[in-house]
Design a protein around this motif. Structure first.
Motif: not given
Lengths: 313, 312, 655
Positions: B219-224
């Motif tokens: 999720k973090e990778v997708l968002r950031r």
């Protein structure tokens, strides 16, 4: 050389035993028998949806080729009895009859055949001319400003302006329709191919290959052209449903086909007028239209995915 | 940079000029009888018609007409419509029509971007699961079903279910909902499709794999990272889309009786309303050139890796 | 609010008068006997007096109102607004009898070439807020109307009839045009304009008397006033001051009719409000008329069901789907259409095959007898197609002689009305006769050779100078018209035989008339003509060999002679009789083939019928319209219709 390797103590000697060194096969491992096209096709057909849709397209094509040959129903036969107009689906007319009592089932297949022919022709011309122009454009820097200008101008002149003029000086025929529909598509395709060719030429693996001393000729034939061919197939697949839809617009501007011509666009257009009253008249033709669009769209995209070597593993 | 911008502007001007002159001259090739609707043709004799055309200046040499048009244009006079809205000043027409279409265009563009990006994210987040499949089905349906069929369905049945008005009324906000939705159906699919494509492409990049190896959640990778990089190619088109909110949709404006610009160009061309056609063509050509230019600037602005000029 | 009951009472009296006479109607006319014609159990006056009436009428329009300039608009739709906003000299009452409007009384000389109108005093122009401008409507305003259209720079349209009829106007117009062109240099434009008062046959004798001097006898002049917007008054100084802006929207014009345009939103909505200064305010029953644009036909039906418009037309197809629903009993057949659909045959076209054959009467008759008109009419009304058939050029029920006899009931036309033209066998016989006269044994058409026919922009065609005869039918790309053309093709080919005729359809979008009909780019062309005013001359004089409406370029001296005789006839009856003969001659010789009227389908309405002026030639007025809170039923309509027809016959006799 004959000395046997000692089996690992943890492995059950009944199940495992050491392989004998084989020089030929060890040579073999260093060489991959990778074939771009075989892998592309294998990846492509791995998806069940694709197999199904390819089946559907083949079926549609077969049906549209063979139905007109073997059927004795005349799709243009008009009934003079108002009682036979706008019939609901029955055993005689599987999908009912239209405003003048013509059999919709028969018309649909004639329509599919003509629309396919037109669609293939447009796809060939758009993608064909597009590729050639795109390749020239991509490889010749001097051509670049000129082509960009041409592209800007051609996409900025509203097509209606010259289509209306074209309708004025030409007969209504399939040829006119073809010319008007093919008049602009090629430059859009050319731009697409130009961009892809440039990015392929400058991509890292090709630069690396060039550094290793591979001849440009080999790079072009082994790396660039196979990829371009798969792009061509994809674009052509996407072009077909588009051109079937565009045909409707041409009728609106007046550069249509002859009145008696049966095409999917024509049938859908006619059914539209009485859509609220006789929705079943639209059922078959728009169903087929949907199917064609979805099938070609999915096939085109999946093929693009499959043609990317990174997805071959 | 300044040099780059200047040369871009110069080239754009040339494009616009060529487009405009080409359309202007093409329009003058049309037959004279085209300036009259059928009712008039039957009621008038040839001489009266020629009198009318001459008084309208339509029989003068095309270059003279072009010169006159340009002269007036620089005085801020766009001329009057010929056949579609006889004698109505074109500036009045545009003033009346553009705000209506632009309001709908803007609303649907915002809806399209917001919902499109949401759908795209959903499809990536649940790639190859239900979210992805539902999104794909939606995109396919919007593309495949002839638009008239589902637009008609929405107008008659959806309006009945939700008790919404059948056509647009300025003073009834509930009547704005359906046209906006109809207008954005296509752009939702468009944004979702490309966002998904670009994000999937990004996800295969090494830096993403590295970030995941470092221990960042998906999720973090997708968002950031992924989202930010995937949106960049989409931003190129935003200025063009934004400028072209003033060109409405013929079908939807007709269905909902929205007095906008949707069918204006087509009906003007078909009725041979030269004055109106040339103004609209000029306007659209300028907008599209400006849109492309702004798009390039915007991308260079959001993505520092992209430089507009080489060797700087 | 006292006016409405008063008006109602008046109407009830009218209808009860009719009802009294309907005690012993002719047996064949008794509506109750016909199962297709349900009648209400109430009597006509009961129906009228038991309804609730509303103050607002909601209606729709489908194509945009581009401009309200009644002198230079191209669009007939504009009339429907203008008819309510600008009053003419006279107007029809509910029976179509002309009654005073802005003219209180009028008179004409013996040969009906000089008409004098005495203008109502105290009528003022109002602006788009309904405020009095202080300018009054005088005789000068009617003179100025003609002055306005007489100047080519004002670009008035549809000038032909009026320009030829009013004395001196033709020369005045072309003098000005010659000056504009530079062809005439012996006087300045100002000098030419100044000659208007001396030259043109329209004069203000005093402030409230206007006199028209005509170039020929015009018994139909009152109906021309109703139909032509060119005879409406204008406040000249105001119009000139507005220049090109005159009447482009509601704010740039003045009103003197029952309503003014209080709100105008282009392509969207128009509101007419009651003119508070109107001279005939007591007959204005609806306070506000709200127009809204609904471009899609099917939507308007749905909007009617939801109560958002007060009337809607129902096409044939929709009619069938409404059967069995709650709306079924409100479907009322459209009453009348003055417009006739017919086929033009091209006598001077470039197609040698058709050209050879069309000169032959047998061939034309073969075409005439090959059409199954009932089947064609079924496309428009599947239930009762018979009512759409029309074999004559002029419409029935609109031109009457002084004995009240319908023009189309004169014996020669009556015979045409009663002929059954659906006769494939006869068609084949006629064709075989034609072939034997025009072809040799091998089927080669005599005197012509194979060639390429150039009908561009419609198209090019190659013909081989052999049977079958190639016929090129040109129509518009309207979906309904294509269907009709395809049906005709199948009929003609089936009746005459594909061995003898090859019927090709070409559809052409856009500029149909100017690029197809005028330059003769067709063999057969579908068109319509409508009776413009209460005299057959309106159509028939334009269809002579050198007439403006003779698009097919036939030469029929016998017809021309009959028309000339009719124009010179000393009584109206004789005039009609000669015209009838002329019309029959054209139809029997199949020089043109009229086959159906332009009637289409049905309508539903919340309006009480027969309460507003019967405008046969102009557009309907809202004066007197009564709007109900629910749809009219067919039964009520039939009852009212029966009472109305009797009352109308009475009124026409009294006129």
């Amino acid at each position: 050389m004959e000395q046997e390797k000692r089996p690992n103590a943890l492995l059950d000697p009944l199940k495992f035993r050491a392989a004998v060194y084989d020089q030929i096969r060890s040579e073999d491992a260093g060489f991959s028998n990778y074939s771009y096209w075989r892998s592309t096709l294998r990846t492509f057909f791995k998806s069940k949806a694709v197999v199904l849709l390819v089946g559907v397209v083949i079926l549609l094509i077969l049906m549209s080729v063979f139905y007109p040959i073997f059927s004795d129903v005349d799709p243009t036969r008009i009934s003079r009895l108002p009682l036979e107009w706008n019939l609901r689906p029955s055993r005689e007319h599987w999908f009912g009859t239209d405003t003048l009592g013509r059999d919709i089932w028969a018309r649909a297949w004639y329509g599919v055949r003509n629309s396919f022919l037109l669609g293939f022709a447009i796809a060939c011309s758009d993608v064909g001319f597009g590729t050639i122009a795109g390749a020239l454009w991509g490889y010749n820097k001097k051509l670049d400003p000129f082509m960009i200008e041409l592209y800007n101008i051609m996409t900025n002149i509203p097509s209606t302006v010259y289509l209306v003029l074209l309708a004025y000086i030409m007969n209504t025929s399939y040829l006119t329709l073809f010319i008007s529909m093919a008049s602009r598509g090629w430059i859009v395709e050319a731009r697409f191919f130009r961009n892809r060719i440039l990015s392929l030429r400058d991509s890292e693996y090709n630069i690396a290959s060039k550094c290793l001393g591979t001849s440009m000729r080999r790079i072009a034939f082994r790396n660039i052209i196979p990829h371009i061919i798969s792009l061509i197939i994809m674009e052509a697949a996407l072009c077909i449903p588009y051109s079937i839809g565009a045909e409707v617009f041409m009728g609106f501007v007046g550069v249509g086909m002859p009145v008696d011509a049966i095409t999917l666009g024509n049938i859908v257009n006619q059914g539209r007028a009485s859509f609220t009253l006789h929705p079943y008249q639209m059922l078959l033709p728009s169903g087929i239209l949907c199917l064609i669009t979805v099938a070609f769209y999915v096939i085109g995209n999946k093929f693009a995915d499959a043609s990317d070597p990174r997805n071959h593993v | 940079m300044r040099k780059y911008i200047l040369s871009r502007i110069l080239r754009s001007l040339i494009t616009v000029a060529i487009v405009f002159v080409a359309v202007f001259m093409l329009l003058r090739l049309m037959p004279l009888s085209g300036y009259f609707p059928q009712e008039i043709l039957k009621e008038t004799d040839e001489a009266t018609r020629m009198t009318y055309l001459r008084n309208q200046g339509l029989l003068d040499h095309p270059l003279l007409q072009l010169w006159r048009f340009l002269q007036r244009l620089f005085q801020g006079d766009l001329g009057r419509s010929l056949t579609v809205y006889p004698k109505v000043p074109i500036s009045t027409l545009l003033k009346e029509k553009i705000p209506v279409t632009a309001a709908f265009g803007f609303a649907s563009m915002v809806t399209g971007i917001v919902l499109g990006i949401a759908l795209g994210l959903l499809m990536v987040r649940y790639k190859d699961k239900w979210g992805d499949r539902a999104g794909t089905v939606y995109i396919l349906l919007v593309r495949a079903i002839p638009s008239l069929i589902y637009l008609f369905f929405i107008q008659v049945w959806v309006s009945k279910w939700f008790h919404l008005p059948l056509v647009f009324y300025k003073n009834r906000p509930s009547s704005w909902i359906l046209p906006t939705i109809c207008l954005s159906l296509g752009s939702i699919a468009y944004y979702a499709l490309w966002l998904r494509r670009f994000m999937v492409d990004e996800e295969n990049r090494d830096y993403v794999k590295f970030a995941q190896v470092k221990g960042l959640s998906k999720k973090e990778v997708l968002r950031r990272h992924v989202f930010k990089n995937a949106v960049i190619p989409l931003t190129v088109y935003i200025p063009t889309d934004l400028l072209f909110i003033i060109s409405g949709s013929l079908i939807i404006e007709t269905l909902y009786a929205i007095p906008g610009t949707g069918g204006l160009l087509t009906s003007a061309i078909k009725a041979q309303d030269n004055n109106l056609v040339q103004v609209i063509v000029l306007m659209y050509a300028v907008l599209s050139v400006v849109g492309v230019f702004l798009g390039d600037l915007l991308v260079a602005f959001v993505d520092p890796r992209i430089k507009l000029t080489e060797g700087e | 609010m006292k006016r409405l009951p008063a008006l109602l009472l008046a109407m009830v009296m009218v209808f009860s008068l009719a009802a009294c006479q309907s005690q012993k109607p002719p047996a064949s006319n008794t509506p109750g006997n016909d199962p297709n014609k349900p009648v209400s159990e109430q009597s006509a006056d009961d129906i009228l007096s038991t309804k609730e009436y509303l103050k607002t009428y909601k209606t729709s329009f489908s194509s945009s109102y581009a401009s309200f300039n009644y002198f230079s608009t191209a669009y007939a739709t504009v009339r429907s607004i203008v008819a309510n906003c600008i009053d003419g000299l006279v107007e029809p009452d509910i029976y179509g009898v002309y009654i005073p409007s802005l003219a209180e009384k009028w008179e004409h000389n013996e040969d009906q070439t000089v008409w004098t109108f005495y203008i109502r005093k105290g009528v003022n122009w109002v602006d788009h807020t309904g405020a009095d401008t202080g300018l009054s409507v005088t005789a000068q305003d009617f003179v100025d109307g003609i002055r306005y259209i007489g100047d080519p720079l004002n670009g008035a349209y549809s000038l032909r009839v009026v320009r030829n009829l009013i004395e001196g106007l033709y020369d005045y117009y072309w003098d000005l045009d010659d000056i504009d062109c530079g062809d005439k240099t012996d006087m300045t434009r100002e000098q030419a304009l100044a000659r208007f008062n001396d030259m043109v046959g329209v004069k203000a004798l005093d402030e409230y008397t206007v006199q028209y001097t005509l170039t020929s006898s015009a018994p139909y002049f009152l109906s021309l006033i109703e139909s032509s917007m060119l005879l409406l008054p204008v406040e000249y100084d105001y119009a000139v001051a507005q220049g090109e802006d005159f009447a482009v929207d509601n704010e740039h014009m003045l009103y003197c009719g029952g309503y003014y345009i209080s709100h105008f939103e282009r392509d969207k909505a128009i509101t007419l409000s009651k003119n508070p200064l109107y001279w005939d305010l007591e007959h204005i029953t609806v306070d506000t008329v709200e127009y809204q644009m609904i471009p899609e036909g099917t939507t308007s039906l749905e909007m009617f069901k939801r109560g958002e418009v007060d009337s809607v037309s129902v096409e044939a197809e929709e009619y069938l789907t409404l059967q069995g629903t709650e709306w079924a009993n409100g479907l009322i057949p459209t009453e009348r259409s003055l417009s006739t659909n017919y086929l033009w045959l091209d006598f001077a076209g470039a197609n040698p095959e058709f050209n050879t054959f069309v000169q032959n009467e047998n061939f034309r008759k073969a075409l005439q007898y090959s059409l199954d008109r009932v089947a064609i009419a079924s496309l428009r009304d599947p239930v009762n197609p018979q009512r759409i058939l029309r074999g004559t050029i002029n419409a029935e029920d609109c031109i009457y002689d002084s004995n009240g006899m319908d023009y189309t009931d004169y014996p020669v036309l009556k015979a045409i009305k009663e002929t059954d033209y659906n006769n494939p066998k006869l068609a084949r016989q006629y064709m075989e006769t034609a072939v034997s006269e025009l072809c040799d044994e091998e089927g080669n058409i005599k005197g012509i050779s194979a060639t390429q026919v150039d009908y561009l922009p419609v198209g090019t065609f190659s013909v081989d100078a052999k049977l079958p005869v190639t016929v090129i039918y040109v129509g518009t790309d309207d979906e309904n018209e294509i269907v009709m053309a395809q049906l005709m093709k199948s009929m003609v080919e089936e009746a005459i035989g594909k061995d003898l005729i090859d019927f090709q359809i070409v559809c052409f979008s856009g500029w149909t008339y100017g690029t197809v009909a005028d330059p003769l780019n067709y063999d057969i062309y579908f068109d319509s003509l409508s009776t413009g005013y209460a005299d057959p001359s309106g159509l028939l004089t334009r269809m002579t060999t050198d007439g403006a409406e003779n698009v097919g370029c036939y030469t029929v001296p016998e017809y021309d002679e009959l028309v000339d005789r009719a124009m010179e006839a000393d009584t109206f009856e004789k005039r009609l009789a000669y015209f009838a003969e002329a019309e029959a001659y054209l139809c029997n010789g199949a020089y043109v083939i009229p086959f159906i009227s332009s009637l289409r389908g049905y309508y539903m309405t919340n309006c009480m019928p027969f309460t507003s002026p019967l405008t046969l030639y102009g557009n309907s007025k809202f004066k007197g319209t009564l709007v109900m809170d629910r749809p009219l039923t067919l039964a009520e309509y039939n009852t009212l219709d029966a009472a109305y027809e009797l009352a109308r016959a009475e009124a026409l006799k009294a006129d």
